[in-house]
Write a protein that holds these residues in place. Sequence first.
Motif, PDB file in Angstrom:
ATOM      1  N   LYS A 239       6.552   8.670  -6.330  1.00 42.18           N
ATOM      2  CA  LYS A 239       7.537   8.676  -5.240  1.00 42.18           C
ATOM      3  C   LYS A 239       6.850   8.876  -3.890  1.00 42.18           C
ATOM      4  CE  LYS A 239      11.431  10.340  -7.992  1.00 42.18           C
ATOM      5  NZ  LYS A 239      12.370  11.469  -8.220  1.00 42.18           N
ATOM      6  N   ARG A 240       5.901   9.864  -3.866  1.00 42.65           N
ATOM      7  CA  ARG A 240       5.197  10.126  -2.600  1.00 42.65           C
ATOM      8  C   ARG A 240       4.392   8.903  -2.166  1.00 42.65           C
ATOM      9  NH1 ARG A 240       0.363  11.953  -0.890  1.00 42.65           N
ATOM     10  NH2 ARG A 240      -0.481  12.050  -3.005  1.00 42.65           N
ATOM     11  N   LEU A 241       3.690   8.287  -3.134  1.00 39.67           N
ATOM     12  CA  LEU A 241       2.912   7.098  -2.794  1.00 39.67           C
ATOM     13  C   LEU A 241       3.801   5.942  -2.365  1.00 39.67           C
ATOM     14  CD1 LEU A 241       0.253   7.222  -5.649  1.00 39.67           C
ATOM     15  CD2 LEU A 241      -0.130   7.674  -3.234  1.00 39.67           C
ATOM     16  N   LYS A 242       4.972   5.833  -3.036  1.00 44.83           N
ATOM     17  CA  LYS A 242       5.893   4.761  -2.634  1.00 44.83           C
ATOM     18  C   LYS A 242       6.382   4.962  -1.210  1.00 44.83           C
ATOM     19  CE  LYS A 242       7.575   3.390  -7.180  1.00 44.83           C
ATOM     20  NZ  LYS A 242       8.733   3.406  -8.112  1.00 44.83           N
ATOM     21  N   THR A 243       6.714   6.243  -0.878  1.00 45.44           N
ATOM     22  CA  THR A 243       7.143   6.506   0.503  1.00 45.44           C
ATOM     23  C   THR A 243       6.020   6.229   1.491  1.00 45.44           C
ATOM     24  OG1 THR A 243       6.556   8.830   0.133  1.00 45.44           O
ATOM     25  CG2 THR A 243       8.870   8.209  -0.196  1.00 45.44           C
ATOM     26  N   MET A 244       4.783   6.676   1.132  1.00 47.25           N
ATOM     27  CA  MET A 244       3.649   6.411   2.018  1.00 47.25           C
ATOM     28  C   MET A 244       3.412   4.913   2.164  1.00 47.25           C
ATOM     29  SD  MET A 244       0.940   9.343   0.810  1.00 47.25           S
ATOM     30  CE  MET A 244      -0.373   8.634   1.805  1.00 47.25           C
TER      31      MET A 244
ATOM     32  N   GLU B 256       5.876  -0.548   6.774  1.00 48.90           N
ATOM     33  CA  GLU B 256       6.679  -0.724   8.000  1.00 48.90           C
ATOM     34  C   GLU B 256       5.789  -0.706   9.239  1.00 48.90           C
ATOM     35  OE1 GLU B 256       9.516   2.368   7.856  1.00 48.90           O
ATOM     36  OE2 GLU B 256      10.753   1.439   6.271  1.00 48.90           O
ATOM     37  N   LYS B 257       4.806   0.259   9.215  1.00 47.13           N
ATOM     38  CA  LYS B 257       3.896   0.328  10.349  1.00 47.13           C
ATOM     39  C   LYS B 257       3.081  -0.949  10.474  1.00 47.13           C
ATOM     40  CE  LYS B 257       0.564   3.555  12.328  1.00 47.13           C
ATOM     41  NZ  LYS B 257      -0.203   4.807  12.098  1.00 47.13           N
ATOM     42  N   ILE B 258       2.629  -1.450   9.301  1.00 45.63           N
ATOM     43  CA  ILE B 258       1.845  -2.697   9.318  1.00 45.63           C
ATOM     44  C   ILE B 258       2.703  -3.847   9.821  1.00 45.63           C
ATOM     45  CG2 ILE B 258       0.748  -4.403   7.812  1.00 45.63           C
ATOM     46  CD1 ILE B 258      -0.202  -1.988   6.104  1.00 45.63           C
ATOM     47  N   ASP B 259       3.982  -3.886   9.375  1.00 43.10           N
ATOM     48  CA  ASP B 259       4.866  -4.962   9.867  1.00 43.10           C
ATOM     49  C   ASP B 259       5.076  -4.859  11.380  1.00 43.10           C
ATOM     50  OD1 ASP B 259       5.075  -5.889   7.282  1.00 43.10           O
ATOM     51  OD2 ASP B 259       6.900  -4.730   6.856  1.00 43.10           O
ATOM     52  N   GLN B 260       5.294  -3.610  11.846  1.00 45.57           N
ATOM     53  CA  GLN B 260       5.489  -3.420  13.288  1.00 45.57           C
ATOM     54  C   GLN B 260       4.244  -3.830  14.056  1.00 45.57           C
ATOM     55  OE1 GLN B 260       6.571   0.551  14.231  1.00 45.57           O
ATOM     56  NE2 GLN B 260       6.904   0.161  16.447  1.00 45.57           N
ATOM     57  N   GLN B 261       3.069  -3.399  13.534  1.00 46.74           N
ATOM     58  CA  GLN B 261       1.828  -3.771  14.213  1.00 46.74           C
ATOM     59  C   GLN B 261       1.576  -5.273  14.140  1.00 46.74           C
ATOM     60  OE1 GLN B 261      -1.263  -1.374  12.583  1.00 46.74           O
ATOM     61  NE2 GLN B 261      -0.601   0.515  13.635  1.00 46.74           N
TER      62      GLN B 261
ATOM     63  N   THR C 111      -7.908   2.597   3.430  1.00 48.75           N
ATOM     64  CA  THR C 111      -7.997   3.970   2.901  1.00 48.75           C
ATOM     65  C   THR C 111      -6.834   4.269   1.967  1.00 48.75           C
ATOM     66  OG1 THR C 111      -9.076   4.602   4.966  1.00 48.75           O
ATOM     67  CG2 THR C 111      -8.255   6.383   3.556  1.00 48.75           C
ATOM     68  N   ALA C 112      -5.630   3.846   2.383  1.00 47.65           N
ATOM     69  CA  ALA C 112      -4.452   4.061   1.524  1.00 47.65           C
ATOM     70  C   ALA C 112      -4.594   3.310   0.204  1.00 47.65           C
ATOM     71  CB  ALA C 112      -3.190   3.616   2.266  1.00 47.65           C
ATOM     72  N   ASN C 113      -5.133   2.092   0.264  1.00 45.91           N
ATOM     73  CA  ASN C 113      -5.348   1.338  -0.989  1.00 45.91           C
ATOM     74  C   ASN C 113      -6.366   2.033  -1.888  1.00 45.91           C
ATOM     75  OD1 ASN C 113      -3.555  -0.744  -0.405  1.00 45.91           O
ATOM     76  ND2 ASN C 113      -5.068  -1.808   0.866  1.00 45.91           N
ATOM     77  N   ALA C 114      -7.421   2.611  -1.257  1.00 45.78           N
ATOM     78  CA  ALA C 114      -8.409   3.348  -2.061  1.00 45.78           C
ATOM     79  C   ALA C 114      -7.782   4.560  -2.721  1.00 45.78           C
ATOM     80  CB  ALA C 114      -9.582   3.763  -1.172  1.00 45.78           C
ATOM     81  N   VAL C 115      -6.926   5.281  -1.935  1.00 51.59           N
ATOM     82  CA  VAL C 115      -6.220   6.441  -2.516  1.00 51.59           C
ATOM     83  C   VAL C 115      -5.329   6.005  -3.670  1.00 51.59           C
ATOM     84  CG1 VAL C 115      -4.515   8.235  -2.043  1.00 51.59           C
ATOM     85  CG2 VAL C 115      -6.343   7.789  -0.388  1.00 51.59           C
ATOM     86  N   ILE C 116      -4.631   4.874  -3.498  1.00 51.49           N
ATOM     87  CA  ILE C 116      -3.749   4.360  -4.565  1.00 51.49           C
ATOM     88  C   ILE C 116      -4.569   3.994  -5.802  1.00 51.49           C
ATOM     89  CG2 ILE C 116      -2.225   2.449  -5.187  1.00 51.49           C
ATOM     90  CD1 ILE C 116      -1.333   2.497  -2.180  1.00 51.49           C
TER      91      ILE C 116
END
Length: 477
Positions: free
Chosen positions: A229-234, A240-245, A356-361
């Motif tokens: 759940k936490r990873l899904k929210t992250m 969303e941030k990537i889409d906005q950027q 980094t997020a992908n590495a954490v995942i």
Amino acid sequence: MDSSFIDIHRRRGVKVLFPNYQLPLKADNYGIQTLQKYNVVMEKMDLQNLIQIRLTECNDQSKMFISTIDNNSYEQIRSEQSLHVTFQGFIDHLTKILECCKKEELHMSLVRDNNFYLLQFYEKSPFKNLIHLFLRIEPATTETVLFHINLLLQSFQDQAADCACQVQKYQRELTLRDDTINRLQNDLRTLNTKLQDQENMIFSRNTDEINRLQQAIKHLTDSKELEEKRLKTMISAMQEKIDQQNKELLANTERILQDTKRCESVREENHKLKSHNAQARDEIERLKAELYSYQNRDGRHEALALDLRKQTVELQSKLKVNEKQKSDLEAELEAERNICQTKKNALQLTTDEIATANAVISNLNKEIMKLKSKIELRTEIAMRQEKLIQDKEKHYDELQQTVKNIQVEHHKNRALSEEHAHTVRRIKENSEAIEEKYRKKINDLIVKVSQCQNMELNSIENTNFSSRYLKPQNRIE
């Protein structure tokens, strides 16, 4: 010659050429032919040319016929029947003839001729029976009959003793088997108790382990769900941030394109101004040249020169204005370039954060896989323990089946021992009955022999010989 085969000391040198075998024999008794069963034996005295054929009726052991052949009697048989072999060859052929009688290829008959008997070996044919060999045979003496009956009784007694020994051996084996069965039953009981204790211990251990594994699996499942759940929210926030950027990047890219187009137009305009300035400079140079040329002219052209100066000053002012516009445009272009570089840096930082997020995942997925492998390993251990319990149960069933088989074999052996004991009792009873029967006959024969010895001594030797052998035989019959 006959006494050689009933002498207990010389009996050791007797060699059996044709063992005791029951053969059918056609007997001629006063013109009446009957088919009877006789036990036929052929023996040879070792190191001597002396053989003996003995016929004994199966139902009456006292009825016995003997044919003893030595070198002299064989020479007589050879001359009478035109034989072409030696004494040893005669023995071999006689053995083969008895074997043929055993296979029913040849047949035997006992023919009475006056005061003696003939043993004939013949072959049946549709036209006429073909006689291969005939031998003179005589009823056995009482001494011979008694000797062979004693041998038969000794063999029966030896068989009874062997049967008794065998029964004792079977009884000992049964006792040993009973002891073995009791020992195996005790071992089985101890194994059952040990197996039960071990099963209870393994069951309790497996139950605790399974409960602990279930709790660990539950805890891991809960932590996995929370982490997912936490990873899904992250991931959703980052997405969303990537889409906005991405949207900002697209807008900046469009703005940069527009600025680039505007810079291109400014460059083109600047290029035009440069070309115009160059033309103006050329014009000024031309005008200066003309001015220099016109300075030598009259003052009429001074006014024109003033006008030309004014035009030159205006053109220079315009040139300064154009240069100022050019510097402003270059400053704006540099500012736009700085803005684009800043946005590129921000986009690179965002990309790094996504990596980094992908590495954490991926690390979390590896941890999840490790937890799954641990769960599978513990599940496999539990399955192996269950399989071990099943194997032990199967071994316990096999032990029970072995005990059942041993009990069945014990019952069979007990029944077999009872049957052997019954057989031994029956043999003893039969031997006792036979012994009693022949004891009576022996006593009768002894009485008859004593009566025959008191007969007339002046008769002819052949008549005395036939009276000694035939009359007691006829009385027995």
